[in-house]
Design a protein around this motif. Structure first.
Motif, PDB file in Angstrom:
ATOM      1  N   ALA A   1      26.868  -7.322   4.803  1.00  0.00           N
ATOM      2  CA  ALA A   1      27.063  -5.900   4.452  1.00  0.00           C
ATOM      3  C   ALA A   1      26.797  -5.011   5.661  1.00  0.00           C
ATOM      4  N   LYS A   2      25.762  -5.365   6.435  1.00  0.00           N
ATOM      5  CA  LYS A   2      25.437  -4.584   7.655  1.00  0.00           C
ATOM      6  C   LYS A   2      26.590  -4.699   8.648  1.00  0.00           C
ATOM      7  N   SER A   3      27.045  -5.943   8.871  1.00  0.00           N
ATOM      8  CA  SER A   3      28.040  -6.132   9.934  1.00  0.00           C
ATOM      9  C   SER A   3      29.404  -5.575   9.539  1.00  0.00           C
TER      10      SER A   3
ATOM     11  N   ILE B   1      17.693  -5.271  -0.346  1.00  0.00           N
ATOM     12  CA  ILE B   1      18.117  -3.886  -0.070  1.00  0.00           C
ATOM     13  C   ILE B   1      17.516  -3.476   1.272  1.00  0.00           C
ATOM     14  N   ASP B   2      18.348  -3.012   2.188  1.00  0.00           N
ATOM     15  CA  ASP B   2      17.833  -2.616   3.506  1.00  0.00           C
ATOM     16  C   ASP B   2      18.371  -1.223   3.855  1.00  0.00           C
ATOM     17  N   ILE B   3      17.469  -0.345   4.252  1.00  0.00           N
ATOM     18  CA  ILE B   3      17.896   1.027   4.589  1.00  0.00           C
ATOM     19  C   ILE B   3      18.697   0.989   5.896  1.00  0.00           C
ATOM     20  N   ASP B   4      19.785   1.745   5.910  1.00  0.00           N
ATOM     21  CA  ASP B   4      20.646   1.761   7.109  1.00  0.00           C
ATOM     22  C   ASP B   4      20.086   2.714   8.167  1.00  0.00           C
ATOM     23  N   HIS B   5      20.168   2.264   9.391  1.00  0.00           N
ATOM     24  CA  HIS B   5      19.783   3.080  10.564  1.00  0.00           C
ATOM     25  C   HIS B   5      18.438   3.778  10.357  1.00  0.00           C
ATOM     26  N   PHE B   6      17.476   3.040   9.861  1.00  0.00           N
ATOM     27  CA  PHE B   6      16.180   3.673   9.584  1.00  0.00           C
ATOM     28  C   PHE B   6      15.440   4.032  10.869  1.00  0.00           C
TER      29      PHE B   6
ATOM     30  N   TYR C   1       0.818  -1.216   0.000  1.00  0.00           N
ATOM     31  CA  TYR C   1       0.000   0.000   0.000  1.00  0.00           C
ATOM     32  C   TYR C   1       0.856   1.272   0.000  1.00  0.00           C
ATOM     33  N   LEU C   2       1.917   1.269   0.783  1.00  0.00           N
ATOM     34  CA  LEU C   2       2.703   2.500   0.935  1.00  0.00           C
ATOM     35  C   LEU C   2       3.516   2.832  -0.315  1.00  0.00           C
ATOM     36  N   THR C   3       4.238   1.851  -0.839  1.00  0.00           N
ATOM     37  CA  THR C   3       5.183   2.137  -1.930  1.00  0.00           C
ATOM     38  C   THR C   3       4.625   1.845  -3.322  1.00  0.00           C
TER      39      THR C   3
ATOM     40  N   GLY D   1      29.842  -2.730   8.323  1.00  0.00           N
ATOM     41  CA  GLY D   1      29.818  -1.258   8.431  1.00  0.00           C
ATOM     42  C   GLY D   1      28.715  -0.585   7.636  1.00  0.00           C
ATOM     43  N   ARG D   2      27.814  -1.342   6.957  1.00  0.00           N
ATOM     44  CA  ARG D   2      26.678  -0.802   6.182  1.00  0.00           C
ATOM     45  C   ARG D   2      27.160  -0.018   4.947  1.00  0.00           C
ATOM     46  N   ASP D   3      26.198   0.571   4.228  1.00  0.00           N
ATOM     47  CA  ASP D   3      26.482   1.381   3.035  1.00  0.00           C
ATOM     48  C   ASP D   3      27.355   0.610   2.027  1.00  0.00           C
TER      49      ASP D   3
ATOM     50  N   ALA E   1       7.629  11.344   7.863  1.00  0.00           N
ATOM     51  CA  ALA E   1       8.791  11.554   6.984  1.00  0.00           C
ATOM     52  C   ALA E   1       9.393  10.192   6.624  1.00  0.00           C
ATOM     53  N   GLY E   2       9.374   9.263   7.574  1.00  0.00           N
ATOM     54  CA  GLY E   2       9.877   7.904   7.310  1.00  0.00           C
ATOM     55  C   GLY E   2       9.097   7.241   6.179  1.00  0.00           C
ATOM     56  N   ASP E   3       7.781   7.405   6.218  1.00  0.00           N
ATOM     57  CA  ASP E   3       6.932   6.851   5.151  1.00  0.00           C
ATOM     58  C   ASP E   3       7.277   7.477   3.798  1.00  0.00           C
ATOM     59  N   ARG E   4       7.456   8.794   3.810  1.00  0.00           N
ATOM     60  CA  ARG E   4       7.794   9.487   2.549  1.00  0.00           C
ATOM     61  C   ARG E   4       9.114   8.954   1.999  1.00  0.00           C
ATOM     62  N   CYS E   5      10.036   8.694   2.914  1.00  0.00           N
ATOM     63  CA  CYS E   5      11.350   8.176   2.528  1.00  0.00           C
ATOM     64  C   CYS E   5      11.206   6.783   1.886  1.00  0.00           C
ATOM     65  N   LEU E   6      10.388   5.920   2.516  1.00  0.00           N
ATOM     66  CA  LEU E   6      10.183   4.562   1.974  1.00  0.00           C
ATOM     67  C   LEU E   6       9.570   4.631   0.573  1.00  0.00           C
ATOM     68  N   LYS E   7       8.623   5.553   0.423  1.00  0.00           N
ATOM     69  CA  LYS E   7       7.951   5.727  -0.865  1.00  0.00           C
ATOM     70  C   LYS E   7       8.946   6.151  -1.948  1.00  0.00           C
TER      71      LYS E   7
HETATM   72  N1  LIG Z   1       8.061   5.240   8.863  1.00  0.00           N
HETATM   73  C1  LIG Z   1       8.030   3.920   8.812  1.00  0.00           C
HETATM   74  N2  LIG Z   1       8.934   3.196   9.492  1.00  0.00           N
HETATM   75  C2  LIG Z   1       8.905   1.852   9.388  1.00  0.00           C
HETATM   76  C3  LIG Z   1       7.968   1.175   8.600  1.00  0.00           C
HETATM   77  N3  LIG Z   1       8.219  -0.147   8.705  1.00  0.00           N
HETATM   78  C4  LIG Z   1       9.249  -0.307   9.542  1.00  0.00           C
HETATM   79  N4  LIG Z   1       9.712   0.909   9.952  1.00  0.00           N
HETATM   80  C5  LIG Z   1      10.773   1.228  10.890  1.00  0.00           C
HETATM   81  O1  LIG Z   1      12.017   0.748  10.423  1.00  0.00           O
HETATM   82  C6  LIG Z   1      12.891   0.681  11.547  1.00  0.00           C
HETATM   83  C7  LIG Z   1      13.765  -0.541  11.411  1.00  0.00           C
HETATM   84  O2  LIG Z   1      14.648  -0.546  12.501  1.00  0.00           O
HETATM   85  P1  LIG Z   1      15.762  -1.634  12.664  1.00  0.00           P
HETATM   86  O3  LIG Z   1      15.255  -2.990  12.283  1.00  0.00           O
HETATM   87  O4  LIG Z   1      16.321  -1.466  14.030  1.00  0.00           O
HETATM   88  O5  LIG Z   1      16.837  -1.299  11.572  1.00  0.00           O
HETATM   89  P2  LIG Z   1      17.695   0.017  11.328  1.00  0.00           P
HETATM   90  O6  LIG Z   1      17.459   1.067  12.328  1.00  0.00           O
HETATM   91  O7  LIG Z   1      17.452   0.403   9.895  1.00  0.00           O
HETATM   92  O8  LIG Z   1      19.149  -0.504  11.483  1.00  0.00           O
HETATM   93  P3  LIG Z   1      20.012  -1.382  10.483  1.00  0.00           P
HETATM   94  O9  LIG Z   1      19.048  -2.097   9.558  1.00  0.00           O
HETATM   95  O10 LIG Z   1      20.748  -2.332  11.350  1.00  0.00           O
HETATM   96  O11 LIG Z   1      20.888  -0.450   9.767  1.00  0.00           O
HETATM   97  C8  LIG Z   1      12.016   0.654  12.789  1.00  0.00           C
HETATM   98  O12 LIG Z   1      12.160   1.866  13.476  1.00  0.00           O
HETATM   99  C9  LIG Z   1      10.601   0.544  12.236  1.00  0.00           C
HETATM  100  O13 LIG Z   1       9.656   1.250  13.004  1.00  0.00           O
HETATM  101  C10 LIG Z   1       7.007   1.966   7.901  1.00  0.00           C
HETATM  102  O14 LIG Z   1       6.136   1.471   7.189  1.00  0.00           O
HETATM  103  N5  LIG Z   1       7.075   3.321   8.030  1.00  0.00           N
END
Ligand SMILES: Nc1nc2c(ncn2[C@@H]2O[C@H](COP(=O)(O)OP(=O)(O)OP(=O)(O)O)[C@@H](O)[C@H]2O)c(=O)[nH]1
Length: 322
Positions: free
Chosen positions: A311-313, A194-199, A161-163, A315-317, A210-216
């Motif tokens: 890749a995460k362990s 693909i996994d976002i770092d320090h999300f 739904y979001l993306t 140092g990421r990126d 803003a997190g949602d906008r970023c994912l989109k």
């Molecule tokens: N805004 C938003 N955040 C989300 C959504 N789904 C998951 N997240 C957030 O993504 C974050 C994932 O955190 P972690 O699993 O600790 O990973 P990280 O902080 O990216 O750390 P690393 O993956 O180790 O780099 C959490 O804070 C979740 O709340 C979403 O749909 N919207």
């Protein structure tokens, strides 16, 4: 327009106007009261009676349909449906039949619609209604709305739904299919995680909206980077995305991963309507099935996942691949 459609399909003239005989029959009067679209045909498919509901379903006047062959209205390049109808009608001559409903596209003349999708069921009418000839009752149910609703539900069931990317369910289904192709045709199949770092920090700092906008935005960036229509991009979990790359070698998958990573790094956090500029990075794992490296699709997925966590362990990126 309708007469042009018919003349394209047949050189035959409408059959002898037997339908005049039926026009005032009790059956004809009865079907006119029905809300269902009903057409009565003979063993050749000639339309002997029809009610106003069926005429309006097709957008064609009743008088223009009477005496024409219903089969000429069926749109089916393979001819399989026509054969099925003819066989049902033949079987009906031997005894009472009621064919299972079948989906058929019929020619129509409704505004800009030149065809209408219906569910058609055919049953033999008892002799009392048929005089000397066997007659058949065709009930037509308009599937237009049903099809649109089904399409929309299917889209929702497969989409995040979001993306707007594929969801995990669709990902699994597509991987299943492509794994079989890969096995049968002995072609490579690649997966990218693909996994976002320090999300979490991003969310904590800027908030979930803003997190949602970023994912989109990242979803869009991935979509725009895809090499072809066979590649499927999915949101695999919260801040994790996954790609299925059919017939894609390890080297091509790695080059694609590098491209996607570069495009994501070019996104600035200002684009998410944030005042502060901060860096957005991703970690990636790339694995390829080739030369029977993995014995199952789960093995391939595990490999891509393990590489992502490497890749995460480390140092990421960064991108890890074998
Ligand atoms: N805004 C938003 N955040 C989300 C959504 N789904 C998951 N997240 C957030 O993504 C974050 C994932 O955190 P972690 O699993 O600790 O990973 P990280 O902080 O990216 O750390 P690393 O993956 O180790 O780099 C959490 O804070 C979740 O709340 C979403 O749909 N919207």
């Amino acid at each position: 327009m309708f007469s042009t459609m018919l003349s394209k399909n047949s050189n035959k003239k409408p059959t002898e106007k037997l339908f005049n005989f039926y026009q005032d029959s009790s059956l004809s009067r009865m079907i006119n009261f029905l809300n269902e679209a009903v057409v009565v045909i003979d063993a050749n498919g000639t339309i002997e009676m029809l009610n106003s509901t069926s005429a309006s379903l097709l957008g064609i006047e009743k008088d223009k349909l009477l005496g024409h062959n219903l089969l000429e209205l069926v749109i089916d390049d393979t001819g399989k449906l026509q054969t099925y109808v003819i066989e049902s009608l033949d079987a009906g001559q031997q005894g009472l039949i009621s064919s299972p409903p079948m989906e058929v596209n019929l020619q129509a003349d409704k505004g800009n619609k030149t065809q209408v999708c219906v569910e058609m069921s055919i049953s033999t009418l008892p002799e009392a209604f048929s005089s000397a000839n066997t007659l058949y009752l065709c009930i037509l149910r308009d599937l237009t709305l049903h099809k649109a609703e089904y399409g929309s539900l299917l889209h929702k069931a497969n989409t995040d739904y979001l993306t707007g990317l594929a969801n995990r369910h669709r990902f699994a289904e597509y991987l299943d299919k492509q794994w079989d192709v890969c096995e049968q045709d002995d072609v490579p199949l690649s997966i990218i995680f693909i996994d976002i770092d320090h999300f979490k920090d991003f969310n904590d700092q800027y908030g979930h909206i803003a997190g949602d906008r970023c994912l989109k935005r990242i979803g869009e960036t991935i979509s725009l980077s895809l090499p072809n229509r066979d590649t499927l991009a999915a949101r695999y979990g919260g801040e994790e995305f996954a790609l299925v790359l059919p017939r894609c070698s390890a080297q091509t998958a790695q080059l694609l991963a590098i491209r996607i990573k570069r495009h994501i790094s070019q996104l600035s956090t200002r684009q998410f309507a944030l005042s502060q500029e901060s860096e957005l990075t991703v970690s990636m794992g790339v694995a390829t099935q080739m030369e029977n490296r993995y014995s199952s699709k789960e093995g391939l997925l595990n490999a891509a996942d393990t590489l992502l966590y490497q890749a995460k362990s480390q140092g990421r990126d960064q991108i890890c691949f074998l």
